[in-house]
Design a protein around this motif. Structure first.
Motif, short mmCIF file in Angstrom:
data_model
loop_
_atom_site.label_atom_id
_atom_site.label_comp_id
_atom_site.label_asym_id
_atom_site.label_seq_id
_atom_site.Cartn_x
_atom_site.Cartn_y
_atom_site.Cartn_z
N ILE A 226 14.35 -45.30 -21.32
CA ILE A 226 14.99 -44.58 -20.21
C ILE A 226 15.33 -43.16 -20.63
O ILE A 226 15.05 -42.18 -19.92
CB ILE A 226 16.26 -45.33 -19.75
N ILE A 227 15.96 -43.03 -21.79
CA ILE A 227 16.36 -41.71 -22.30
C ILE A 227 15.13 -40.82 -22.51
O ILE A 227 15.14 -39.63 -22.17
CB ILE A 227 17.17 -41.88 -23.60
N ARG A 228 14.06 -41.42 -23.04
CA ARG A 228 12.84 -40.65 -23.29
C ARG A 228 12.22 -40.19 -21.97
O ARG A 228 11.84 -39.02 -21.83
CB ARG A 228 11.83 -41.50 -24.06
N LYS A 229 12.12 -41.07 -20.99
CA LYS A 229 11.51 -40.72 -19.71
C LYS A 229 12.31 -39.67 -18.95
O LYS A 229 11.73 -38.82 -18.26
CB LYS A 229 11.35 -41.97 -18.84
N LEU A 230 13.63 -39.74 -19.06
CA LEU A 230 14.47 -38.78 -18.33
C LEU A 230 14.59 -37.45 -19.05
O LEU A 230 15.05 -36.47 -18.47
CB LEU A 230 15.87 -39.37 -18.12
N GLY A 231 14.22 -37.43 -20.35
CA GLY A 231 14.33 -36.19 -21.11
C GLY A 231 15.77 -35.80 -21.39
O GLY A 231 16.08 -34.61 -21.51
N VAL A 232 16.65 -36.81 -21.50
CA VAL A 232 18.05 -36.55 -21.80
C VAL A 232 18.32 -36.92 -23.26
O VAL A 232 17.45 -37.42 -23.95
CB VAL A 232 18.98 -37.34 -20.85
N HIS A 233 19.56 -36.69 -23.71
CA HIS A 233 19.88 -36.90 -25.11
C HIS A 233 20.55 -38.23 -25.41
O HIS A 233 20.48 -38.71 -26.54
CB HIS A 233 20.78 -35.76 -25.61
N ASN A 234 21.21 -38.84 -24.42
CA ASN A 234 21.94 -40.06 -24.69
C ASN A 234 22.17 -40.83 -23.39
O ASN A 234 21.80 -40.37 -22.29
CB ASN A 234 23.28 -39.76 -25.37
N ARG A 235 22.79 -42.00 -23.51
CA ARG A 235 23.00 -42.86 -22.35
C ARG A 235 23.99 -42.25 -21.36
O ARG A 235 23.90 -42.50 -20.15
CB ARG A 235 23.48 -44.25 -22.79
N GLU A 237 24.24 -39.03 -20.55
CA GLU A 237 23.48 -38.11 -19.70
C GLU A 237 22.57 -38.88 -18.74
O GLU A 237 22.38 -38.47 -17.59
CB GLU A 237 22.66 -37.16 -20.56
N ALA A 238 22.01 -39.98 -19.23
CA ALA A 238 21.14 -40.80 -18.37
C ALA A 238 21.95 -41.38 -17.21
O ALA A 238 21.50 -41.38 -16.06
CB ALA A 238 20.50 -41.92 -19.18
N ALA A 239 23.15 -41.86 -17.50
CA ALA A 239 24.01 -42.41 -16.45
C ALA A 239 24.40 -41.35 -15.44
O ALA A 239 24.45 -41.60 -14.23
CB ALA A 239 25.26 -43.03 -17.09
N ALA A 240 24.67 -40.14 -15.92
CA ALA A 240 25.01 -39.05 -15.02
C ALA A 240 23.85 -38.73 -14.09
O ALA A 240 24.04 -38.46 -12.89
CB ALA A 240 25.40 -37.81 -15.83
N ARG A 241 22.62 -38.75 -14.62
CA ARG A 241 21.43 -38.51 -13.80
C ARG A 241 21.32 -39.57 -12.70
O ARG A 241 20.99 -39.28 -11.55
CB ARG A 241 20.19 -38.53 -14.70
N PHE A 242 21.59 -40.82 -13.08
CA PHE A 242 21.51 -41.92 -12.12
C PHE A 242 22.56 -41.74 -11.01
O PHE A 242 22.27 -41.92 -9.84
CB PHE A 242 21.72 -43.25 -12.83
#
Length: 253
Positions: A226-235, A237-242
């Motif tokens: 998930i982190i790799r696909k979103l191009g973010v640094h950590n969970r 940032e991934a949660a914030a994107r979601f």
């Protein structure tokens, strides 16, 4: 006021010895039960797992409407006292203003408190089941102590659609995967979206694994992807994107 878990205390230099700043800060986990829903063994396990927590037990809601030796972080209320506690919501919220309240559901009373009753409750935000492995149970306690909310996966099986809105956990097998949103997450698989949704709600890997019947290692692999696909640094940032995608209604159109 931000509630800290044991790791936060350690990072702040306020460990068991209370170095830097005197005695270690503490919080109270308050149990309201006239049936002994939480055994002495579980109380001991909580205080060993979270040395910054002191467990206090009272046999009535009236006995809980007072100050304790430390601020109350979590109130666990036996399902039999649910109505009485809700009637005392104003007093409990005033006295224990930073505490999350959860209904205890003992083994013999599973699903006694309906999902709709909890969702509509002015006081309760979580349900604590008593039929789980100790390590999972303690993980749920940790989540609640940090301000997170929890509903057991089984509580969603027969829920009405209107009941489902704000719950934290759900029966993963019974729920259709969220529709793929925009904002950079359209490449995620259905399983990755489900896991990311749980991450966005503050759930730990252990609880996510239990909800989906996966190993923690598998959950970590999904999070890495998930982190790799979103191009973010950590969970985080991934949660914030979601959450950004969800707030734009892309998930639920």
């Amino acid at each position: 006021m931000v509630l800290l878990d044991g790791n936060d205390y350690a990072e702040a230099g306020l460990g068991v010895a209370g170095i830097r700043g005197g005695p270690e800060p503490q919080r109270v986990m308050l149990i309201m039960s006239d049936t002994g829903s939480v055994s002495p063994r579980l109380v001991d396990a909580v205080e060993r797992e979270f040395p910054w927590i002191l467990v206090e037990q009272v046999g009535s809601v009236a006995a809980a409407c007072r100050s304790f030796s430390h601020p109350v972080a979590l109130m666990l209320v036996d399902v039999g006292l649910m109505g009485e506690a809700e009637a005392a919501t104003a007093a409990l919220n005033r006295i224990h203003s930073h505490a999350l309240a959860a209904v205890i559901e003992p083994h013999e009373k599973q699903q006694a408190a309906s999902l709709s009753a909890i969702v509509d409750s002015p006081l309760f935000r979580s349900v604590l089941p008593m039929d789980m492995r100790l390590d999972i149970w303690l993980s749920i306690i940790r989540l609640m102590l940090c301000g997170g909310e929890y509903f057991p996966p089984g509580s969603m099986v027969n829920a009405r659609p209107a009941d489902v809105g704000p719950v934290l956990a759900y029966n993963a097998a019974a729920q259709p995967p969220p529709r793929k949103p925009e904002n950079g997450v359209s490449d995620l698989t259905a399983r990755e979206l489900q896991i990311l949704e749980m991450v966005s709600r503050g759930m730990q890997n252990k609880l996510i694994a239990a909800a989906f019947g996966l190993s923690e290692h598998t959950v970590k692999i999904h999070l890495h992807n998930i982190i790799r696909k979103l191009g973010v640094h950590n969970r985080t940032e991934a949660a914030a994107r979601f959450r950004t995608a969800r707030h734009s209604n892309a998930l639920f159109e």
